[in-house]
Design a protein around this motif. Structure first.
Motif, PDB file in Angstrom:
ATOM      1  N   GLU A   1      -1.532   0.193 -10.464  1.00 40.50           N
ATOM      2  CA  GLU A   1      -1.118   1.280 -11.080  1.00 40.50           C
ATOM      3  C   GLU A   1      -2.238   1.993 -11.152  1.00 40.50           C
TER       4      GLU A   1
ATOM      5  N   SER B   1      -4.643   2.503  -8.938  1.00 37.05           N
ATOM      6  CA  SER B   1      -4.950   2.937  -7.533  1.00 37.05           C
ATOM      7  C   SER B   1      -3.727   4.258  -7.294  1.00 37.05           C
ATOM      8  N   GLY B   2      -2.679   4.059  -7.599  1.00 36.06           N
ATOM      9  CA  GLY B   2      -1.443   4.802  -7.490  1.00 36.06           C
ATOM     10  C   GLY B   2      -1.957   6.141  -8.056  1.00 36.06           C
ATOM     11  N   ASN B   3      -2.404   6.206  -9.297  1.00 39.07           N
ATOM     12  CA  ASN B   3      -2.637   7.316 -10.008  1.00 39.07           C
ATOM     13  C   ASN B   3      -3.942   7.995  -9.375  1.00 39.07           C
TER      14      ASN B   3
ATOM     15  N   LYS C   1      -4.441   8.148  -6.092  1.00 36.34           N
ATOM     16  CA  LYS C   1      -3.816   8.897  -5.063  1.00 36.34           C
ATOM     17  C   LYS C   1      -3.228  10.148  -5.314  1.00 36.34           C
ATOM     18  N   LYS C   2      -2.526   9.959  -6.450  1.00 40.72           N
ATOM     19  CA  LYS C   2      -1.508  11.140  -6.734  1.00 40.72           C
ATOM     20  C   LYS C   2      -2.346  12.362  -7.030  1.00 40.72           C
ATOM     21  N   ASP C   3      -3.613  12.050  -7.724  1.00 40.71           N
ATOM     22  CA  ASP C   3      -4.602  13.153  -8.380  1.00 40.71           C
ATOM     23  C   ASP C   3      -5.329  13.692  -7.187  1.00 40.71           C
ATOM     24  N   SER C   4      -5.366  12.639  -5.840  1.00 37.21           N
ATOM     25  CA  SER C   4      -6.269  13.380  -4.721  1.00 37.21           C
ATOM     26  C   SER C   4      -5.622  14.553  -4.068  1.00 37.21           C
TER      27      SER C   4
END
Length: 75
Positions: free
Chosen positions: A66, A68-70, A72-75
């Motif tokens: 969860e 690492s998914g967040n 990636k979304k913010d990048s």
């Protein structure tokens, strides 16, 4: 204010080392830890530990997936 040391001494629930510690106080680190143990034991005998706050568990936990998914979304 109740003097817990005096009240514990009057109860008679201790040995010679504990009596000396309660009367004279701690002289080193390990004795201070033991004195803290005696205070916690006194609180339990009196029922004062019932109103202590509960540990907050589970509220701030997430999985690495969860996280690492967040990221990636913010990048």
């Amino acid at each position: 204010m109740v003097d817990w040391k005096q009240e514990l001494l009057e109860s008679g629930r201790f040995n010679k080392f504990q009596e000396k510690l309660l009367k004279n106080g701690a002289k080193n680190f390990m004795q201070s830890i033991y004195l803290g143990y005696l205070y916690n034991r006194y609180r339990k005998l009196k029922g004062l530990n019932i109103n202590d706050s509960k540990e907050n568990t589970g509220q701030m936990q997430s999985s690495f997936k969860e996280f690492s998914g967040n990221v990636k979304k913010d990048s």
